[in-house]
Design a protein around this motif. Structure first.
Motif, PDB file in Angstrom:
ATOM      1  N   GLN A   2       0.838  -1.192   0.000  1.00 16.64           N
ATOM      2  CA  GLN A   2       0.000   0.000   0.000  1.00 16.64           C
ATOM      3  C   GLN A   2       0.875   1.244   0.000  1.00 16.64           C
ATOM      4  N   ALA A   3       0.262   2.384  -0.265  1.00 18.40           N
ATOM      5  CA  ALA A   3       0.971   3.652  -0.191  1.00 18.40           C
ATOM      6  C   ALA A   3       1.486   3.845   1.234  1.00 18.40           C
ATOM      7  N   PRO A   4       2.635   4.491   1.387  1.00 19.04           N
ATOM      8  CA  PRO A   4       3.204   4.675   2.723  1.00 19.04           C
ATOM      9  C   PRO A   4       2.224   5.358   3.687  1.00 19.04           C
ATOM     10  N   ALA A   5       2.167   4.829   4.899  1.00 19.55           N
ATOM     11  CA  ALA A   5       1.338   5.412   5.962  1.00 19.55           C
ATOM     12  C   ALA A   5       2.155   5.371   7.241  1.00 19.55           C
ATOM     13  N   GLY A   6       2.507   6.545   7.744  1.00 22.48           N
ATOM     14  CA  GLY A   6       3.321   6.581   8.953  1.00 22.48           C
ATOM     15  C   GLY A   6       4.712   6.012   8.732  1.00 22.48           C
TER      16      GLY A   6
END
Length: 98
Positions: A26-30
């Motif tokens: 997934q797209a970077p989160a945190g």
């Protein structure tokens, strides 16, 4: 530390596994890039809670799987650990648990 029969993981501990080929993320989160597909893990006939499955921060192409060992998990020095993602089970690896 490296998990071996001489250095088994304690029940209740989080064990970090490294590998390749976990697929799209997934797209970077945190700062973390988690796998798009759900990853499950099972050792010694017990389902393990997957705390994190995704790319290893600071590395290229290296995936990381963090699993929580249950406190009541049966001990064993040569437990077969199976990882499953997208309907495919990887070759089992050995996990030592005290």
């Amino acid at each position: 530390t490296l998990n071996t029969p001489n250095n088994p993981a304690a029940r209740g501990q989080v064990v970090v596994l490294y590998g390749t080929g976990f697929g799209a993320v997934q797209a970077p989160a945190g700062g973390l890039q988690r796998t798009r597909q759900t990853v499950t893990a099972r050792a010694g006939g017990v389902d393990l809670a997957v705390v994190y499955a995704g790319l290893t921060p600071g590395s290229i192409g290296l995936y990381q799987l963090n699993v929580q060992l249950p406190g009541d998990m049966p001990p064993g020095l040569f437990q077969a650990l199976e990882i499953r993602e997208g309907g495919v089970t990887a070759n089992p690896v050995t996990l030592a648990i005290r």
